[in-house]
Design a protein around this motif. Structure first.
Motif, PDB file in Angstrom:
ATOM      1  N   MET A   1     -30.808 104.697 105.266  1.00 24.42           N
ATOM      2  CA  MET A   1     -30.588 103.483 105.217  1.00 24.42           C
ATOM      3  C   MET A   1     -30.667 102.948 106.289  1.00 24.42           C
ATOM      4  O   MET A   1     -30.352 101.305 106.524  1.00 24.42           O
ATOM      5  CB  MET A   1     -29.128 103.246 104.819  1.00 24.42           C
ATOM      6  N   ALA A   2     -29.921 103.254 108.168  1.00 22.40           N
ATOM      7  CA  ALA A   2     -30.612 102.120 109.262  1.00 22.40           C
ATOM      8  C   ALA A   2     -32.014 101.746 109.283  1.00 22.40           C
ATOM      9  O   ALA A   2     -31.971 100.294 109.444  1.00 22.40           O
ATOM     10  CB  ALA A   2     -30.495 103.344 110.255  1.00 22.40           C
ATOM     11  N   LYS A   3     -32.977 102.445 108.484  1.00 18.65           N
ATOM     12  CA  LYS A   3     -34.357 102.763 108.517  1.00 18.65           C
ATOM     13  C   LYS A   3     -34.302 100.989 107.657  1.00 18.65           C
ATOM     14  O   LYS A   3     -35.353  99.953 107.977  1.00 18.65           O
ATOM     15  CB  LYS A   3     -35.366 102.523 108.663  1.00 18.65           C
ATOM     16  N   ALA A   4     -33.184 101.009 106.249  1.00 24.53           N
ATOM     17  CA  ALA A   4     -33.795 100.696 105.780  1.00 24.53           C
ATOM     18  C   ALA A   4     -33.388  98.472 105.693  1.00 24.53           C
ATOM     19  O   ALA A   4     -33.797  97.900 105.679  1.00 24.53           O
ATOM     20  CB  ALA A   4     -33.250 101.028 103.948  1.00 24.53           C
ATOM     21  N   LYS A   5     -31.713  98.690 106.659  1.00 24.36           N
ATOM     22  CA  LYS A   5     -31.803  97.739 106.840  1.00 24.36           C
ATOM     23  C   LYS A   5     -32.152  96.994 107.716  1.00 24.36           C
ATOM     24  O   LYS A   5     -32.201  95.776 108.129  1.00 24.36           O
ATOM     25  CB  LYS A   5     -29.866  98.178 107.307  1.00 24.36           C
ATOM     26  N   LEU A   6     -32.558  97.937 108.903  1.00 29.25           N
ATOM     27  CA  LEU A   6     -33.548  96.871 109.998  1.00 29.25           C
ATOM     28  C   LEU A   6     -34.587  96.630 109.040  1.00 29.25           C
ATOM     29  O   LEU A   6     -35.301  94.995 109.690  1.00 29.25           O
ATOM     30  CB  LEU A   6     -33.928  97.786 110.805  1.00 29.25           C
ATOM     31  N   LEU A   7     -35.356  96.928 108.486  1.00 33.33           N
ATOM     32  CA  LEU A   7     -36.273  95.841 107.682  1.00 33.33           C
ATOM     33  C   LEU A   7     -35.971  95.568 106.260  1.00 33.33           C
ATOM     34  O   LEU A   7     -37.032  95.296 106.275  1.00 33.33           O
ATOM     35  CB  LEU A   7     -37.321  97.822 107.016  1.00 33.33           C
ATOM     36  N   GLY A   8     -34.519  94.812 106.146  1.00 39.02           N
ATOM     37  CA  GLY A   8     -34.392  94.267 104.966  1.00 39.02           C
ATOM     38  C   GLY A   8     -34.446  94.389 103.406  1.00 39.02           C
ATOM     39  O   GLY A   8     -34.579  94.102 102.487  1.00 39.02           O
ATOM     40  N   LEU A   9     -34.651  96.382 103.496  1.00 35.08           N
ATOM     41  CA  LEU A   9     -34.445  96.952 102.564  1.00 35.08           C
ATOM     42  C   LEU A   9     -33.673  97.441 101.680  1.00 35.08           C
ATOM     43  O   LEU A   9     -33.791  97.659 100.282  1.00 35.08           O
ATOM     44  CB  LEU A   9     -35.778  98.190 102.044  1.00 35.08           C
ATOM     45  N   ASP A  10     -33.120  97.167 102.527  1.00 32.47           N
ATOM     46  CA  ASP A  10     -31.560  97.445 101.882  1.00 32.47           C
ATOM     47  C   ASP A  10     -30.743  96.194 100.951  1.00 32.47           C
ATOM     48  O   ASP A  10     -29.492  96.950 100.376  1.00 32.47           O
ATOM     49  CB  ASP A  10     -30.207  97.707 102.829  1.00 32.47           C
ATOM     50  N   LYS A  11     -31.428  95.612 100.857  1.00 40.50           N
ATOM     51  CA  LYS A  11     -31.140  93.931  99.954  1.00 40.50           C
ATOM     52  C   LYS A  11     -32.364  94.134  98.736  1.00 40.50           C
ATOM     53  O   LYS A  11     -32.071  93.000  97.654  1.00 40.50           O
ATOM     54  CB  LYS A  11     -31.747  92.681 100.369  1.00 40.50           C
ATOM     55  N   GLY A  12     -33.013  95.151  98.598  1.00 42.06           N
ATOM     56  CA  GLY A  12     -33.636  95.388  97.019  1.00 42.06           C
ATOM     57  C   GLY A  12     -34.989  94.346  97.186  1.00 42.06           C
ATOM     58  O   GLY A  12     -35.857  93.884  95.995  1.00 42.06           O
ATOM     59  N   ASP A  13     -35.033  93.320  98.207  1.00 45.99           N
ATOM     60  CA  ASP A  13     -36.190  92.655  98.320  1.00 45.99           C
ATOM     61  C   ASP A  13     -36.762  94.031  99.260  1.00 45.99           C
ATOM     62  O   ASP A  13     -37.145  94.425  99.814  1.00 45.99           O
ATOM     63  CB  ASP A  13     -35.424  91.454  99.467  1.00 45.99           C
ATOM     64  N   THR A  14     -38.168  93.023  98.887  1.00 42.51           N
ATOM     65  CA  THR A  14     -38.774  93.827  99.941  1.00 42.51           C
ATOM     66  C   THR A  14     -39.176  92.821 101.017  1.00 42.51           C
ATOM     67  O   THR A  14     -38.276  91.804 101.530  1.00 42.51           O
ATOM     68  CB  THR A  14     -40.930  93.555  99.044  1.00 42.51           C
TER      69      THR A  14
END
Length: 83
Positions: free
Chosen positions: A32-45
Motif C-alpha cells: 500500500m505504501a508503494k501504491a500511495k507513492l505511485l498514485g495507484l491508491d486513488k484507483g487511477d493509473t
C-alpha cells in the motif's frame, strides 16, 4: 537527497522480508505504501494531474521496465481489492 526509486526499493525490501517471514499484514502495508507513492491508491493509473504541484521532482535511478510496472500494478490492484 533521497529519490523516489530509493524509497520504493526500501519498501520493496521490507515487503520481501514480510513475505519471507509470512507476515501478510506487513506485506500489505508495504504494498500500500508503494501504491500511495505511485498514485495507484486513488484507483487511477500513473497519470499527471493538471493544476497540481508535483510531489517529487527527481531523476529516476533506474527506469522501470514495462513488466515491472505491470507486475506492481497487478499487485496493487489485488491489495486494494482486499481493503
Amino acid at each position: 537527497m533521497t529519490t523516489l526509486d530509493e524509497i520504493l526499493n526500501e519498501i520493496e525490501t521490507a515487503r520481501q522480508m514480510a513475505i519471507e517471514e509470512r507476515k501478510p499484514t506487513a506485506m500489505i502495508q508495504a504494498s500500500m505504501a508503494k501504491a500511495k507513492l505511485l498514485g495507484l491508491d486513488k484507483g487511477d493509473t500513473l497519470t499527471i494531474k493538471h493544476n497540481e504541484p508535483p510531489v517529487f521532482n527527481i531523476q529516476p535511478v533506474r527506469t522501470l521496465t514495462e513488466l515491472d510496472k505491470q507486475e506492481f500494478e497487478q499487485i496493487a490492484k489485488e491489495v486494494l481489492a482486499m481493503v
